[in-house]
Design a protein around this motif. Structure first.
Motif: not given
Length: 420
Positions: A51, A81-86, A88, A108-109, A111-112
């Motif tokens: 992550d 892993f899914h927290q791509t917004d962290l 950006e 990625a989304k 994966n939540v």
């Protein structure tokens, strides 16, 4: 290189902590090669590799122009892993031009994971003003208890017994004790004193609370009570566990009021009636002879801690004395909390999620879960008697919760949750 050699010689936990610090500083300072040189050690950081470090190394690889820099990001997404917004706008700046970038973000989304536990429905008390009861001072309560009848089976039986007992203590007179509590009144009565409705209400309300039945005094007033004589009357009211309601109790007359079906009534119900309710006598004397006359006292009222007056409050009584009240309300419902209500809190018990029942009832001694009292070890904190672990077996779950008082369980409230 000397620093890295010292790290490899240090104990594992200390080495990893120091590597994390170096890596974080490298990220903040855009020292990309320093970060990339730490990859082997960072891969051993199973807590943060997927992550944090893998996406960071993908960005670092792009910054220095490494081919296939995105591979570490793909590896992280494959691992969940899914927290791509962290990350950006750095991720999009690095890989947003890739033709499959939208698909990468969707992967990625997806994966939540579902939450391992979700509380979906829970009880919540209704809105009401703070409750004030009429209780004797704590250090005097035992003295009062020794003078009272023993509690009966159930709160309603106990309340009626105490009502009958109170009404028979003395014959009504207009004398006032002015100061003192129920013990003082009883001591003076034992010496031959006789008092007014006020003293009956003191003995009844404080006696009920000593027996763990929530009670308070009530001051009733006729219409146009600011002038004339005989404009007021003092009674008590109690929350009765087994009736799940407030009930008005007249200590002077040994009576309560009931509707046509025999259901005991609370003060707001009596105020709302178009015709007088029937008084039910449990005492041996001083019966109400004219219900219509006495029902006129329900025109205006205040209770311990609050008064209500939808059309405006007159703060002066017949002889000019001020009518104090701690809280002035417009809606009488605000003065009548439902004491079987409860809230819930969430806490950890032995490291697992648990629900704690938070009763509105001031004399609750524990909680009930699906009909069974919540048990706790003898030496466990009292909170354990209100706390229950949530079942984490996958699926939907439901529990009926209730507060437990000395007179038994109160009305239930529903709790629902889902475990993945």
């Amino acid at each position: 290189m000397t620093t890295l050699i010292r790290m490899t010689q240090a104990p594992s936990g200390v080495r990893l902590a120091r590597v994390r610090t170096v890596a974080q500083d490298a990220m903040r300072g855009a020292r990309w090669w320093t970060l990339l040189d730490l990859e082997r050690t960072l891969r051993t950081d199973t807590e943060f590799w997927r992550d944090l470090w893998a996406p960071s190394l993908a960005i670092a690889g792009h910054k220095v122009g490494l081919k296939n820099a995105r591979a570490k990001l793909d590896e992280a997404i494959d691992a969940g892993f899914h927290q791509t917004d962290l990350f950006e706008p750095e991720l999009s700046a690095a890989f947003g031009a890739d033709p499959d970038w939208a698909a990468v973000l969707e992967r990625a989304k997806a994966n939540v994971p579902a939450p391992p536990l979700r509380i979906t429905s829970w009880p919540q008390p209704g809105a009401a003003a703070p409750l004030r009861l009429d209780r004797i001072e704590a250090h005097r309560e035992l003295q009062l208890l020794t003078r009272l009848p023993r509690p009966g089976k159930g709160a309603w039986r106990t309340a009626r017994d105490l009502l009958a007992w109170t009404s028979g203590l003395w014959r009504h007179a207009n004398a006032r004790i002015n100061v003192g509590d129920a013990v003082d009144v009883l001591e003076q009565v034992a010496n031959g004193a006789r008092y007014s409705c006020v003293e009956y209400s003191i003995v009844l309300a404080q006696g009920l609370n000593a027996l763990k039945i929530p009670a308070r005094r009530v001051w009733l007033r006729r219409g146009d009570y600011h002038d004339g004589v005989g404009q007021g009357h003092a009674v008590a009211e109690a929350w009765i566990d087994d009736l799940d309601r407030w009930v008005l109790l007249d200590g002077q007359h040994g009576a309560y009021w009931a509707d046509e079906d025999g259901r005991p009534l609370c003060l707001p119900e009596l105020q709302a009636r178009e015709r007088p309710a029937k008084p039910v006598h449990v005492g041996a004397r001083q019966a109400i002879q004219d219900p219509g006359l006495w029902s006129a006292y329900f025109a205006h009222a205040s209770v311990t801690g609050a008064a209500w007056a939808p059309e405006g409050f007159v703060p002066l009584f017949q002889d000019g004395q001020v009518l104090p009240t701690e809280r002035l309300l417009r809606d009488p419902a605000d003065a009548y909390p439902r004491l079987s209500d409860l809230a819930i809190g969430v806490t950890a018990q032995d490291g697992e999620p648990a629900v704690r029942i938070r009763p509105e009832h001031p004399y609750a001694v524990g909680g009930v879960w699906n009909g069974d009292p919540i048990t706790a070890p003898v030496k466990a904190p009292v909170e354990r008697r209100f706390t229950r672990l949530l079942d984490r077996t996958p699926g939907d779950h439901k529990a009926d919760l209730a507060a437990l008082t000395p007179y038994g369980p109160l009305a239930t409230r529903e709790l629902r949750w889902t475990a993945a």
